[in-house]
Scaffold this active site. Structure first.
Site, PDB file in Angstrom:
ATOM      1  N   HIS A 197       3.924  -4.541 -19.921  1.00  0.00           N
ATOM      2  CA  HIS A 197       4.577  -3.647 -18.946  1.00  0.00           C
ATOM      3  C   HIS A 197       4.375  -2.192 -19.381  1.00  0.00           C
ATOM      4  CE1 HIS A 197       7.943  -3.363 -15.731  1.00  0.00           C
ATOM      5  NE2 HIS A 197       7.150  -2.302 -15.682  1.00  0.00           N
ATOM      6  N   LEU A 203       0.844  -1.204   0.000  1.00  0.00           N
ATOM      7  CA  LEU A 203       0.000   0.000   0.000  1.00  0.00           C
ATOM      8  C   LEU A 203       0.878   1.253   0.000  1.00  0.00           C
ATOM      9  CD1 LEU A 203      -3.133   0.220  -0.060  1.00  0.00           C
ATOM     10  CD2 LEU A 203      -2.994   0.959   2.320  1.00  0.00           C
ATOM     11  N   GLU A 236      10.725 -10.871 -18.407  1.00  0.00           N
ATOM     12  CA  GLU A 236      10.547  -9.761 -19.354  1.00  0.00           C
ATOM     13  C   GLU A 236      11.820  -9.501 -20.124  1.00  0.00           C
ATOM     14  OE1 GLU A 236       8.837  -6.107 -17.909  1.00  0.00           O
ATOM     15  OE2 GLU A 236       7.449  -7.265 -16.696  1.00  0.00           O
ATOM     16  N   ARG A 283       5.970  -6.414 -10.154  1.00  0.00           N
ATOM     17  CA  ARG A 283       7.034  -7.050 -10.929  1.00  0.00           C
ATOM     18  C   ARG A 283       6.644  -8.503 -11.137  1.00  0.00           C
ATOM     19  NH1 ARG A 283       8.338  -2.742 -12.226  1.00  0.00           N
ATOM     20  NH2 ARG A 283      10.307  -1.656 -11.974  1.00  0.00           N
TER      21      ARG A 283
HETATM   22  O1  LIG Z   1       7.510  -0.570 -13.831  1.00  0.00           O
HETATM   23  C1  LIG Z   1       7.587   0.592 -13.879  1.00  0.00           C
HETATM   24  C2  LIG Z   1       8.467   1.359 -13.048  1.00  0.00           C
HETATM   25  O2  LIG Z   1       9.156   0.787 -12.194  1.00  0.00           O
HETATM   26  O3  LIG Z   1       8.511   2.575 -13.250  1.00  0.00           O
END
Ligand SMILES: O=CC(=O)O
Length: 348
Positions: A314, A187, A296, A267
């Site tokens: 992403h 959060l 990724e 992630r």
């Molecule tokens: O995944 C996006 C970031 O970490 O900005």
């Protein structure tokens, strides 16, 4: 570097031509007294640093070479690089950092910093700046969009219609978003933005994070397992580290239950992806909305065959507005550092 290794963060919109690291002698003269900034990102990455900032630094852009090869062929440059400007999909490991003995600053175009060896930066007194909260609203919007899409089966219905299954309503009975019990994992700023949006949708929000937040009205669960047991949907907004890797394992998925939905905008490695696929296949959970993946930029193709999964590349931060804002923020951080001012969005 191979195209398939190109990430996400700053690879679009299409860039201007890369600045070549083999500068002309005029440029070399001009650059002599400017701080050296190494660009560590996809081809086209140099366009993130726009005038006037791009003219204040001697930019080195080895975009077609992995960093260790650039260091081998340009040792004189690497010895004097003062700052690295990097993209979230480009790791800066301990080995890579050791190639840059004069490094004093890392500026990353991402909010997450799991690609940078922060402990080593701290040990060497290298300052790090990130994207701060710049992407939080976009990422929260995407999280909620994925949630609605999976629960209401919008993409699945779209695919069905395109295949001329006109009577698709019979096979795509959706469920209600309002009234869902949604558990947010992490959060922070993104998680809070998600929570605010979900309140407007009349969902019942609860959360898990490292510590209970005294200032929020939502029920807190001290473990992800308890959170999953008490919710229909999990939205993952936390950062990736040794404590959170595979925090969503099979046990958590089984606790979430058969109609359960998982949305991941944090992630990829927060989830044990193989187990996610198995649980989706076996009907142990109901669906998933994924913006991030374990390997990724590759996406496990097994997911392509599942109609109850919505995939996004992403892209949580990739609105044009945020792209323009990050370009400016990167330059401001560099400028602040080299003018001996505090970083605008410090990480350490
Ligand atoms: O995944 C996006 C970031 O970490 O900005």
């Amino acid at each position: 570097m191979e195209d398939q290794n190109l990430p996400h963060h700053t690879s679009q919109p299409p860039s201007t031509e890369d600045q070549n690291h083999c500068t002309t002698s005029d440029q070399q003269l001009q650059n002599l007294n400017l701080p050296k900034v190494l660009l560590h990102g996809p081809p086209g990455f140099s366009s993130v640093l726009q005038p006037p900032y791009s003219q204040k630094f001697h930019l080195l852009n080895p975009s077609s070479l992995p960093l260790h090869q650039f260091a081998a062929t340009h040792p004189h440059h690497c010895a004097t690089v003062a700052a690295v400007l990097c993209d979230g999909g480009y790791p800066l490991t301990l080995d890579m950092l050791s190639l840059l003995p004069s490094l004093r600053l890392v500026v990353t175009a991402s909010a997450g910093t799991d690609h940078v060896d922060i402990d080593e930066c701290r040990r060497r007194g290298i300052q790090v700046a990130g994207a701060g909260n710049l992407f939080s609203e976009d990422v929260a919007d995407l999280a909620v969009a994925l949630l609605i899409d999976v629960v209401m089966k919008i993409s699945a219905a779209d695919r069905s219609l395109r295949k001329r299954h006109v009577d698709s309503r019979a096979i795509t009975l959706a469920s209600k978003v309002s009234g869902k019990r949604v558990g947010i994992v992490g959060l922070g700023r993104i998680g809070l933005e998600v929570a605010h949006r979900l309140e407007a949708l009349e969902c019942m929000v609860s959360y898990n994070s490292r510590k209970q937040k005294p200032f929020v009205p939502y029920p807190f669960y001290s473990t992800v397992l308890e959170l999953a047991t008490n919710t229909n949907v999990l939205v993952l907004c936390c950062s990736l580290n040794d404590q959170t890797r595979h925090i969503i394992n099979r046990e958590v998925m089984l606790a979430l239950g058969k109609g359960g939905v998982i949305v991941n905008v944090g992630r990829g490695a927060l989830i044990d992806e193989k187990q996610l696929f198995n649980c989706l296949m076996e009907g142990e959970i109901g669906g998933a909305g994924l913006d991030v993946f374990e390997n990724e930029p590759l996406v496990d193709e097994h997911f392509f065959s599942l109609d109850n999964v919505v995939l996004s590349p992403h892209a949580g931060f990739s609105t044009l507005d945020s792209y323009l804002a990050i370009c400016q923020l990167l330059g401001l951080n560099l400028e602040a550092f080299f003018s001996n001012n505090p970083l605008i969005t410090p990480v350490i």
